[in-house]
Design a protein around this motif. Structure first.
Motif, mmCIF file in Angstrom:
data_model
loop_
_atom_site.group_PDB
_atom_site.id
_atom_site.type_symbol
_atom_site.label_atom_id
_atom_site.label_comp_id
_atom_site.label_asym_id
_atom_site.label_seq_id
_atom_site.Cartn_x
_atom_site.Cartn_y
_atom_site.Cartn_z
ATOM 1 N N LEU A 153 85.353 54.746 1.146
ATOM 2 C CA LEU A 153 86.339 55.586 1.822
ATOM 3 C C LEU A 153 87.419 54.737 2.495
ATOM 4 N N VAL A 154 87.025 53.631 3.095
ATOM 5 C CA VAL A 154 87.981 52.734 3.749
ATOM 6 C C VAL A 154 88.962 52.164 2.722
ATOM 7 N N GLN A 155 88.476 51.728 1.586
ATOM 8 C CA GLN A 155 89.354 51.198 0.537
ATOM 9 C C GLN A 155 90.315 52.276 0.043
ATOM 10 N N THR A 156 89.806 53.489 -0.101
ATOM 11 C CA THR A 156 90.659 54.595 -0.535
ATOM 12 C C THR A 156 91.763 54.843 0.474
ATOM 13 N N ALA A 157 91.408 54.891 1.759
ATOM 14 C CA ALA A 157 92.408 55.146 2.797
ATOM 15 C C ALA A 157 93.504 54.085 2.763
ATOM 16 N N GLU A 158 93.119 52.822 2.677
ATOM 17 C CA GLU A 158 94.115 51.743 2.647
ATOM 18 C C GLU A 158 94.993 51.832 1.399
ATOM 19 N N ARG A 159 94.396 52.106 0.249
ATOM 20 C CA ARG A 159 95.155 52.200 -1.002
ATOM 21 C C ARG A 159 96.104 53.397 -0.982
ATOM 22 N N GLU A 160 95.591 54.549 -0.586
ATOM 23 C CA GLU A 160 96.414 55.763 -0.598
ATOM 24 C C GLU A 160 97.590 55.671 0.364
ATOM 25 N N VAL A 161 97.362 55.133 1.548
ATOM 26 C CA VAL A 161 98.461 54.955 2.506
ATOM 27 C C VAL A 161 99.534 54.063 1.886
ATOM 28 N N GLU B 207 101.473 48.924 4.012
ATOM 29 C CA GLU B 207 100.120 48.386 3.885
ATOM 30 C C GLU B 207 99.460 48.436 5.250
ATOM 31 N N GLY B 208 98.165 48.736 5.254
ATOM 32 C CA GLY B 208 97.473 48.827 6.526
ATOM 33 C C GLY B 208 96.025 48.408 6.416
ATOM 34 N N ARG B 209 95.449 48.128 7.576
ATOM 35 C CA ARG B 209 94.042 47.742 7.682
ATOM 36 C C ARG B 209 93.350 48.747 8.587
ATOM 37 N N VAL B 210 92.245 49.322 8.092
ATOM 38 C CA VAL B 210 91.512 50.316 8.869
ATOM 39 C C VAL B 210 90.922 49.681 10.120
ATOM 40 N N LEU B 211 91.117 50.373 11.251
ATOM 41 C CA LEU B 211 90.561 49.942 12.531
ATOM 42 C C LEU B 211 89.355 50.782 12.928
ATOM 43 N N VAL B 212 89.514 52.107 12.909
ATOM 44 C CA VAL B 212 88.431 53.015 13.306
ATOM 45 C C VAL B 212 88.533 54.323 12.537
ATOM 46 N N THR B 213 87.426 55.067 12.545
ATOM 47 C CA THR B 213 87.391 56.410 11.975
ATOM 48 C C THR B 213 87.963 57.385 12.995
ATOM 49 N N LEU B 214 88.849 58.277 12.530
ATOM 50 C CA LEU B 214 89.410 59.292 13.422
ATOM 51 C C LEU B 214 88.706 60.635 13.306
ATOM 52 N N GLY B 215 88.353 61.021 12.098
ATOM 53 C CA GLY B 215 87.695 62.310 11.928
ATOM 54 C C GLY B 215 87.792 62.792 10.499
ATOM 55 N N THR B 216 87.200 63.947 10.292
ATOM 56 C CA THR B 216 87.142 64.546 8.961
ATOM 57 C C THR B 216 87.717 65.951 9.018
ATOM 58 N N ILE B 217 88.463 66.298 7.995
ATOM 59 C CA ILE B 217 88.969 67.660 7.832
ATOM 60 C C ILE B 217 88.256 68.240 6.622
ATOM 61 N N GLU B 218 87.719 69.432 6.790
ATOM 62 C CA GLU B 218 87.012 70.115 5.717
ATOM 63 C C GLU B 218 87.690 71.457 5.487
ATOM 64 N N TYR B 219 87.969 71.767 4.235
ATOM 65 C CA TYR B 219 88.551 73.076 3.923
ATOM 66 C C TYR B 219 88.202 73.479 2.504
ATOM 67 N N ARG B 220 88.453 74.741 2.220
ATOM 68 C CA ARG B 220 88.183 75.310 0.901
ATOM 69 C C ARG B 220 89.431 76.027 0.411
ATOM 70 N N PHE B 221 89.624 75.982 -0.902
ATOM 71 C CA PHE B 221 90.711 76.744 -1.500
ATOM 72 C C PHE B 221 90.340 77.042 -2.943
ATOM 73 N N SER B 222 91.085 77.945 -3.547
ATOM 74 C CA SER B 222 90.797 78.342 -4.924
ATOM 75 C C SER B 222 92.012 78.153 -5.808
ATOM 76 N N THR B 223 91.722 77.818 -7.045
ATOM 77 C CA THR B 223 92.716 77.804 -8.103
ATOM 78 C C THR B 223 92.284 78.905 -9.065
ATOM 79 N N PRO B 224 93.045 79.200 -10.085
ATOM 80 C CA PRO B 224 92.601 80.256 -11.011
ATOM 81 C C PRO B 224 91.224 79.995 -11.645
ATOM 82 N N SER B 225 90.817 78.747 -11.753
ATOM 83 C CA SER B 225 89.547 78.464 -12.422
ATOM 84 C C SER B 225 88.505 77.778 -11.546
ATOM 85 N N HIS B 226 88.878 77.354 -10.332
ATOM 86 C CA HIS B 226 87.955 76.577 -9.501
ATOM 87 C C HIS B 226 87.958 77.053 -8.049
ATOM 88 N N ARG B 227 86.812 76.907 -7.431
ATOM 89 C CA ARG B 227 86.699 76.989 -5.976
ATOM 90 C C ARG B 227 86.483 75.565 -5.515
#
Length: 160
Positions: free
Chosen positions: A63-71, A78-98
């Motif tokens: 997850l840390v590598q993903t965060a640095e790469r995506e940013v 470019e950035g270096r992860v210092l600490v975890t801030l939190g998690t966001i959880e949500y749900r949504f639908s597309t015509p074929s997926h939940r």
């Protein structure tokens, strides 16, 4: 008259999918003021949303590598992860997926780069801007991301 029964329509027959993303708040301090890059992208209705940079975890990544790469990909910073801030959880639908999505956010220290969306391989980010961290709540579209930015502010400010 003979009625031919219509085939029953499947109800709730969506494929359930779990997705995991990571990203965060990358902070650069200039003249004693903390600023963060945010990105603009178009939603499914073509409206512009200002968001924190984040994206899907690739095979073999933490997850840390993903965060640095995506940013870096979405903002050019470019950035270096210092600490975890939190998690966001949500749900949504597309015509074929939940979709059940978990997004892990980190506080990152800016270590280099320049603000650009040119490196976004998915071309989702259409613009990027520096925003003062204490004013991020005025720019970010989603309340849950405003909450993450506030957590970053509190983390940097320390105990009152």
């Amino acid at each position: 008259m003979t009625l031919t029964p219509r085939p029953a329509r499947p109800r709730g027959r969506h494929l359930a999918v779990r997705e995991t993303s990571a990203g965060g708040v990358v902070v650069d301090v200039i003249d004693g003021r903390a600023r963060i890059p945010v990105i603009a992208r178009r939603n499914r209705r073509a409206r512009i949303e200002w968001c924190l940079p984040k994206g899907h975890v690739e095979a073999g990544e933490t997850l840390v590598q993903t965060a640095e790469r995506e940013v870096a990909e979405e903002t050019g910073i470019e950035g270096r992860v210092l600490v975890t801030l939190g998690t966001i959880e949500y749900r949504f639908s597309t015509p074929s997926h939940r979709i059940h999505k978990m997004v892990y956010h980190y506080l990152l220290e800016a270590t280099g780069g320049r603000l650009t969306v040119d490196n976004d391989p998915d071309h989702e980010a259409i613009d990027a801007a520096w925003v003062s961290l204490d004013e991020a709540h005025q720019r970010l579209t989603f309340p849950n991301e405003r909450r993450i930015a506030q957590l970053a502010w509190r983390c940097l400010a320390g105990p009152a």
